[in-house]
Design a protein around this motif. Structure first.
Motif, PDB file in Angstrom:
ATOM      1  N   VAL A 118     -80.215 -24.803 -46.254  1.00 50.68           N
ATOM      2  CA  VAL A 118     -80.216 -24.294 -47.620  1.00 50.68           C
ATOM      3  C   VAL A 118     -80.330 -22.781 -47.566  1.00 50.68           C
ATOM      4  O   VAL A 118     -81.153 -22.238 -46.833  1.00 50.68           O
ATOM      5  N   THR A 119     -79.469 -22.098 -48.324  1.00 49.43           N
ATOM      6  CA  THR A 119     -79.560 -20.650 -48.434  1.00 49.43           C
ATOM      7  C   THR A 119     -79.691 -20.285 -49.907  1.00 49.43           C
ATOM      8  O   THR A 119     -79.188 -21.000 -50.768  1.00 49.43           O
ATOM      9  N   LEU A 120     -80.356 -19.193 -50.183  1.00 53.26           N
ATOM     10  CA  LEU A 120     -80.540 -18.745 -51.561  1.00 53.26           C
ATOM     11  C   LEU A 120     -80.475 -17.235 -51.589  1.00 53.26           C
ATOM     12  O   LEU A 120     -81.047 -16.556 -50.743  1.00 53.26           O
ATOM     13  N   SER A 121     -79.754 -16.728 -52.577  1.00 52.89           N
ATOM     14  CA  SER A 121     -79.723 -15.280 -52.782  1.00 52.89           C
ATOM     15  C   SER A 121     -79.927 -14.999 -54.262  1.00 52.89           C
ATOM     16  O   SER A 121     -79.499 -15.771 -55.116  1.00 52.89           O
ATOM     17  N   LEU A 122     -80.616 -13.920 -54.541  1.00 49.71           N
ATOM     18  CA  LEU A 122     -80.829 -13.455 -55.910  1.00 49.71           C
ATOM     19  C   LEU A 122     -80.356 -12.023 -56.000  1.00 49.71           C
ATOM     20  O   LEU A 122     -80.628 -11.213 -55.119  1.00 49.71           O
ATOM     21  N   ARG A 123     -79.640 -11.710 -57.080  1.00 45.17           N
ATOM     22  CA  ARG A 123     -79.223 -10.323 -57.283  1.00 45.17           C
ATOM     23  C   ARG A 123     -79.285 -10.004 -58.774  1.00 45.17           C
ATOM     24  O   ARG A 123     -79.153 -10.881 -59.612  1.00 45.17           O
ATOM     25  N   ARG A 124     -79.496  -8.779 -59.036  1.00 40.64           N
ATOM     26  CA  ARG A 124     -79.602  -8.327 -60.419  1.00 40.64           C
ATOM     27  C   ARG A 124     -78.219  -7.899 -60.904  1.00 40.64           C
ATOM     28  O   ARG A 124     -77.501  -7.183 -60.218  1.00 40.64           O
ATOM     29  N   ARG A 125     -77.843  -8.363 -62.076  1.00 37.99           N
ATOM     30  CA  ARG A 125     -76.605  -7.951 -62.724  1.00 37.99           C
ATOM     31  C   ARG A 125     -76.982  -7.494 -64.134  1.00 37.99           C
ATOM     32  O   ARG A 125     -77.160  -8.308 -65.029  1.00 37.99           O
ATOM     33  N   GLY A 126     -77.147  -6.199 -64.287  1.00 34.44           N
ATOM     34  CA  GLY A 126     -77.620  -5.669 -65.571  1.00 34.44           C
ATOM     35  C   GLY A 126     -79.032  -6.152 -65.821  1.00 34.44           C
ATOM     36  O   GLY A 126     -79.921  -5.978 -64.999  1.00 34.44           O
ATOM     37  N   VAL A 130     -78.934 -13.185 -61.063  1.00 34.95           N
ATOM     38  CA  VAL A 130     -77.923 -14.175 -60.714  1.00 34.95           C
ATOM     39  C   VAL A 130     -78.337 -14.831 -59.396  1.00 34.95           C
ATOM     40  O   VAL A 130     -78.583 -14.140 -58.406  1.00 34.95           O
ATOM     41  N   ALA A 131     -78.426 -16.155 -59.405  1.00 37.25           N
ATOM     42  CA  ALA A 131     -78.781 -16.910 -58.205  1.00 37.25           C
ATOM     43  C   ALA A 131     -77.509 -17.447 -57.567  1.00 37.25           C
ATOM     44  O   ALA A 131     -76.573 -17.832 -58.248  1.00 37.25           O
ATOM     45  N   GLY A 132     -77.499 -17.488 -56.265  1.00 44.12           N
ATOM     46  CA  GLY A 132     -76.400 -18.067 -55.513  1.00 44.12           C
ATOM     47  C   GLY A 132     -76.937 -18.696 -54.249  1.00 44.12           C
ATOM     48  O   GLY A 132     -78.104 -18.537 -53.911  1.00 44.12           O
ATOM     49  N   GLY A 133     -76.086 -19.414 -53.557  1.00 45.09           N
ATOM     50  CA  GLY A 133     -76.503 -20.014 -52.306  1.00 45.09           C
ATOM     51  C   GLY A 133     -75.737 -21.268 -52.009  1.00 45.09           C
ATOM     52  O   GLY A 133     -74.745 -21.587 -52.661  1.00 45.09           O
ATOM     53  N   SER A 134     -76.193 -21.983 -51.010  1.00 48.83           N
ATOM     54  CA  SER A 134     -75.549 -23.227 -50.608  1.00 48.83           C
ATOM     55  C   SER A 134     -76.579 -24.101 -49.920  1.00 48.83           C
ATOM     56  O   SER A 134     -77.655 -23.679 -49.575  1.00 48.83           O
TER      57      SER A 134
END
Length: 140
Positions: A118-126, A130-134
């Motif tokens: 499991v991977t998880l990434s968080l990034r700020r958009r304004g 936004v969460a992403g991963g697999s």
């Protein structure tokens, strides 16, 4: 049991209900799969579309997870070949192999490998995050 929108945790819960009611029969997952209709469509046959690469990864992950589930006696992947109306197959409509064909072949030959991490990434958009991963999937 059709397994399209259930998670592996749901499968465990279903088994617990079985056992609590004295039913020890093994489960058969008689139909599950992912449509590789993304980005052409977002939904197909009431299921979210995925890319061909994600379809292949999901097939490997669910078969490897189910190989370690002793109360599941059979799994039936839907379906062999795409049709004009559906893209669930491991072959396209013309019969050519999709990435999921090779993935299914590999996992049937070696079902006890490890599912993807499991991977998880968080990034700020304004002002939004936004969460992403697999990770291993048993649902679309």
């Amino acid at each position: 049991m059709h397994f399209y929108s259930l998670t592996l945790a749901s499968l465990r819960s279903f088994r617990e209900v079985q056992l609590a009611n004295g039913d020890t029969k093994p489960l058969w997952l008689d139909e599950f799969g992912w449509s590789s209709c993304w980005p052409k469509h977002k939904i197909q046959q009431e299921q979210a579309c995925v890319t061909p690469k994600v379809q292949a990864a999901n097939i490997v992950n669910v078969f490897r997870s189910l190989a370690r589930t002793p109360y599941v006696a059979a799994e039936v992947l839907y379906q062999l070949q795409d049709s004009r109306a559906e893209d669930f197959g491991v072959l396209n409509e013309q019969g050519a192999h999709k990435p999921s064909f090779a993935a299914l072949s590999r996992v049937l030959a070696a079902p006890f490998g490890a599912p993807s991490p499991v991977t998880l990434s968080l990034r700020r958009r304004g002002s939004q995050v936004v969460a992403g991963g697999s990770g291993p999937s048993a649902t679309t």
